[in-house]
Scaffold this motif. Sequence first.
Motif, PDB file in Angstrom:
ATOM      1  N   UNK A 151     -23.266  61.551  89.735  1.00  0.00           N
ATOM      2  CA  UNK A 151     -22.116  60.673  89.942  1.00  0.00           C
ATOM      3  C   UNK A 151     -20.878  61.555  90.144  1.00  0.00           C
ATOM      4  N   UNK A 152     -19.750  60.969  90.556  1.00  0.00           N
ATOM      5  CA  UNK A 152     -18.558  61.791  90.854  1.00  0.00           C
ATOM      6  C   UNK A 152     -18.109  62.685  89.699  1.00  0.00           C
ATOM      7  N   UNK A 153     -18.169  62.182  88.475  1.00  0.00           N
ATOM      8  CA  UNK A 153     -17.742  63.014  87.343  1.00  0.00           C
ATOM      9  C   UNK A 153     -18.688  64.192  87.143  1.00  0.00           C
ATOM     10  N   UNK A 154     -19.982  63.972  87.305  1.00  0.00           N
ATOM     11  CA  UNK A 154     -20.951  65.066  87.201  1.00  0.00           C
ATOM     12  C   UNK A 154     -20.749  66.078  88.325  1.00  0.00           C
ATOM     13  N   UNK A 155     -20.426  65.602  89.521  1.00  0.00           N
ATOM     14  CA  UNK A 155     -20.170  66.513  90.640  1.00  0.00           C
ATOM     15  C   UNK A 155     -18.961  67.396  90.341  1.00  0.00           C
ATOM     16  N   UNK A 156     -17.894  66.776  89.829  1.00  0.00           N
ATOM     17  CA  UNK A 156     -16.689  67.537  89.514  1.00  0.00           C
ATOM     18  C   UNK A 156     -16.981  68.566  88.421  1.00  0.00           C
ATOM     19  N   UNK A 157     -17.722  68.154  87.387  1.00  0.00           N
ATOM     20  CA  UNK A 157     -18.079  69.073  86.304  1.00  0.00           C
ATOM     21  C   UNK A 157     -18.908  70.240  86.845  1.00  0.00           C
ATOM     22  N   UNK A 158     -19.812  69.948  87.759  1.00  0.00           N
ATOM     23  CA  UNK A 158     -20.627  70.988  88.383  1.00  0.00           C
ATOM     24  C   UNK A 158     -19.751  71.981  89.148  1.00  0.00           C
TER      25      UNK A 158
END
Length: 192
Positions: free
Chosen positions: A149-156
Amino acid sequence: MKSTPQHLLESLSHIAPMDEEAMSLFLDSAQQQIVKKDDYLLQEGHRCHYIWFIETGACRAFYDNGKKETNTTFYFENTFFTNLNSLRNNVSSAYNIQAIEGTTLWRWHKDELSRLYGISPGIVLFGRQWLEHLLIAQETHNDWLKKNNPEERYQSILTHHPELIQRVSLTQLSSYLGISRETLSRIRRRIQ
Protein backbone atom coordinates in the motif's frame (compact mmCIF):
# COMPACT_ATOMS: atom_id res chain seq x y z
CA MET A 1 40.84 3.85 -24.43
CA LYS A 2 39.50 7.33 -23.58
CA SER A 3 39.52 8.62 -20.02
CA THR A 4 36.53 7.01 -18.37
CA PRO A 5 35.19 7.39 -14.84
CA GLN A 6 36.05 4.48 -12.57
CA HIS A 7 32.39 3.91 -11.62
CA LEU A 8 31.49 3.34 -15.30
CA LEU A 9 34.16 0.65 -15.53
CA GLU A 10 32.92 -0.91 -12.29
CA SER A 11 29.29 -0.83 -13.45
CA LEU A 12 30.21 -2.50 -16.72
CA SER A 13 32.14 -5.21 -14.87
CA HIS A 14 29.26 -5.72 -12.45
CA ILE A 15 26.81 -6.39 -15.30
CA ALA A 16 29.08 -8.65 -17.36
CA PRO A 17 32.87 -8.94 -17.25
CA MET A 18 34.41 -7.93 -20.58
CA ASP A 19 37.89 -8.70 -21.81
CA GLU A 20 40.18 -5.74 -22.46
CA GLU A 21 39.46 -5.63 -26.20
CA ALA A 22 35.67 -5.64 -25.74
CA MET A 23 35.90 -3.03 -22.98
CA SER A 24 38.05 -0.79 -25.16
CA LEU A 25 35.66 -1.11 -28.13
CA PHE A 26 32.65 -0.37 -25.95
CA LEU A 27 34.15 2.63 -24.18
CA ASP A 28 35.66 4.11 -27.34
CA SER A 29 32.19 4.18 -28.90
CA ALA A 30 30.71 6.18 -25.99
CA GLN A 31 29.94 9.88 -26.26
CA GLN A 32 29.77 12.14 -23.24
CA GLN A 33 26.59 14.21 -22.94
CA ILE A 34 26.01 17.02 -20.44
CA VAL A 35 22.45 18.23 -19.87
CA LYS A 36 20.89 20.89 -17.68
CA LYS A 37 18.07 20.38 -15.21
CA ASP A 38 14.75 19.97 -17.09
CA ASP A 39 16.45 19.11 -20.42
CA TYR A 40 14.84 16.19 -22.22
CA LEU A 41 16.86 13.18 -23.32
CA LEU A 42 13.79 11.72 -25.00
CA GLN A 43 10.33 13.16 -25.62
CA GLU A 44 7.09 11.29 -26.10
CA GLY A 45 6.44 10.74 -29.80
CA HIS A 46 10.14 10.68 -30.71
CA ARG A 47 12.27 7.61 -31.31
CA CYS A 48 14.95 6.54 -28.86
CA HIS A 49 18.40 6.12 -30.42
CA TYR A 50 20.60 5.70 -27.32
CA ILE A 51 21.35 3.86 -24.16
CA TRP A 52 22.71 6.12 -21.41
CA PHE A 53 24.84 5.79 -18.31
CA ILE A 54 24.64 8.47 -15.60
CA GLU A 55 28.03 9.60 -14.35
CA THR A 56 26.57 12.38 -12.16
CA GLY A 57 23.05 13.71 -11.76
CA ALA A 58 19.58 12.22 -12.06
CA CYS A 59 16.81 11.69 -14.61
CA ARG A 60 13.20 10.59 -14.55
CA ALA A 61 10.86 8.74 -16.88
CA PHE A 62 7.28 10.00 -16.96
CA TYR A 63 4.04 10.10 -18.89
CA ASP A 64 2.29 13.42 -19.47
CA ASN A 65 -1.36 13.42 -20.54
CA GLY A 66 -1.50 17.23 -20.60
CA LYS A 67 -3.21 17.47 -17.20
CA LYS A 68 -1.07 15.23 -15.06
CA GLU A 69 2.42 13.75 -15.07
CA THR A 70 2.93 10.17 -13.94
CA ASN A 71 6.50 9.42 -12.89
CA THR A 72 7.47 5.79 -13.42
CA THR A 73 11.22 5.59 -12.82
CA PHE A 74 14.10 7.64 -11.46
CA TYR A 75 17.68 7.07 -12.57
CA PHE A 76 20.70 8.08 -10.51
CA GLU A 77 24.48 7.77 -10.73
CA ASN A 78 25.96 4.51 -12.01
CA THR A 79 22.79 3.49 -13.85
CA PHE A 80 22.30 2.41 -17.44
CA PHE A 81 18.89 3.17 -18.95
CA THR A 82 16.96 3.55 -22.20
CA ASN A 83 13.47 3.22 -23.64
CA LEU A 84 13.91 -0.36 -24.75
CA ASN A 85 10.71 -0.67 -26.77
CA SER A 86 11.46 2.46 -28.80
CA LEU A 87 15.15 1.63 -29.18
CA ARG A 88 14.67 -1.98 -30.21
CA ASN A 89 11.50 -1.69 -32.31
CA ASN A 90 12.21 1.73 -33.86
CA VAL A 91 8.85 3.09 -32.66
CA SER A 92 7.89 6.38 -31.05
CA SER A 93 8.34 6.64 -27.31
CA ALA A 94 5.19 6.60 -25.20
CA TYR A 95 6.92 8.55 -22.41
CA ASN A 96 9.52 11.21 -21.67
CA ILE A 97 12.98 11.01 -20.12
CA GLN A 98 14.13 14.25 -18.51
CA ALA A 99 17.03 15.40 -16.33
CA ILE A 100 15.92 16.44 -12.83
CA GLU A 101 19.39 17.79 -12.04
CA GLY A 102 22.33 18.93 -14.10
CA THR A 103 23.53 15.56 -15.40
CA THR A 104 26.64 14.15 -17.03
CA LEU A 105 26.02 11.01 -19.06
CA TRP A 106 27.74 8.60 -21.41
CA ARG A 107 25.68 7.45 -24.37
CA TRP A 108 25.88 4.81 -27.07
CA HIS A 109 23.98 5.09 -30.35
CA LYS A 110 21.97 2.00 -31.30
CA ASP A 111 23.63 1.73 -34.73
CA GLU A 112 27.05 1.68 -33.08
CA LEU A 113 25.86 -0.95 -30.60
CA SER A 114 24.62 -3.13 -33.47
CA ARG A 115 28.01 -2.83 -35.13
CA LEU A 116 29.77 -3.76 -31.88
CA TYR A 117 27.46 -6.76 -31.36
CA GLY A 118 28.59 -8.02 -34.75
CA ILE A 119 32.28 -7.97 -33.84
CA SER A 120 32.48 -8.64 -30.09
CA PRO A 121 30.98 -11.60 -28.21
CA GLY A 122 31.88 -9.82 -24.95
CA ILE A 123 29.67 -6.86 -25.86
CA VAL A 124 26.87 -9.24 -26.90
CA LEU A 125 27.12 -10.86 -23.45
CA PHE A 126 27.01 -7.43 -21.80
CA GLY A 127 23.87 -6.56 -23.81
CA ARG A 128 22.15 -9.80 -22.80
CA GLN A 129 23.07 -9.41 -19.13
CA TRP A 130 21.99 -5.75 -19.11
CA LEU A 131 18.64 -6.70 -20.64
CA GLU A 132 18.16 -9.26 -17.87
CA HIS A 133 18.95 -6.56 -15.26
CA LEU A 134 16.37 -4.25 -16.85
CA LEU A 135 13.67 -6.91 -16.89
CA ILE A 136 14.34 -7.99 -13.30
CA ALA A 137 14.22 -4.37 -12.12
CA GLN A 138 10.94 -3.81 -13.96
CA GLU A 139 9.41 -6.99 -12.54
CA THR A 140 10.57 -6.10 -9.02
CA HIS A 141 9.11 -2.60 -9.34
CA ASN A 142 5.77 -3.90 -10.64
CA ASP A 143 5.56 -6.40 -7.77
CA TRP A 144 6.42 -3.64 -5.29
CA LEU A 145 3.60 -1.44 -6.61
CA LYS A 146 1.05 -4.28 -6.50
CA LYS A 147 1.96 -5.84 -3.16
CA ASN A 148 2.39 -2.72 -1.03
CA ASN A 149 0.00 0.00 0.00
CA PRO A 150 1.17 3.64 -0.31
CA GLU A 151 2.44 3.83 3.28
CA GLU A 152 4.43 0.62 2.85
CA ARG A 153 5.87 1.94 -0.42
CA TYR A 154 6.96 5.17 1.26
CA GLN A 155 8.50 3.23 4.18
CA SER A 156 10.35 1.04 1.68
CA ILE A 157 11.75 4.15 -0.03
CA LEU A 158 12.91 5.54 3.31
CA THR A 159 14.71 2.29 4.05
CA HIS A 160 16.05 1.24 0.66
CA HIS A 161 16.11 4.34 -1.57
CA PRO A 162 16.59 7.46 0.59
CA GLU A 163 18.04 9.28 -2.45
CA LEU A 164 14.47 9.57 -3.72
CA ILE A 165 13.47 11.54 -0.60
CA GLN A 166 16.54 13.75 -0.87
CA ARG A 167 16.60 14.42 -4.62
CA VAL A 168 13.06 14.13 -5.99
CA SER A 169 10.31 16.72 -5.53
CA LEU A 170 7.29 15.76 -3.41
CA THR A 171 5.04 16.12 -6.44
CA GLN A 172 7.19 13.72 -8.48
CA LEU A 173 7.51 11.31 -5.56
CA SER A 174 3.76 11.22 -4.91
CA SER A 175 3.14 10.52 -8.60
CA TYR A 176 5.71 7.69 -8.48
CA LEU A 177 3.92 6.22 -5.44
CA GLY A 178 0.56 6.50 -7.20
CA ILE A 179 -0.96 8.88 -4.65
CA SER A 180 -1.78 12.57 -4.32
CA ARG A 181 0.73 14.98 -2.84
CA GLU A 182 -1.69 15.57 0.06
CA THR A 183 -1.83 11.85 0.83
CA LEU A 184 1.96 11.68 0.76
CA SER A 185 2.14 14.62 3.19
CA ARG A 186 -0.23 12.79 5.59
CA ILE A 187 1.85 9.60 5.36
CA ARG A 188 5.05 11.54 6.02
CA ARG A 189 3.52 13.19 9.11
CA ARG A 190 2.41 9.80 10.48
CA ILE A 191 5.78 8.17 9.95
CA GLN A 192 7.99 11.00 11.23
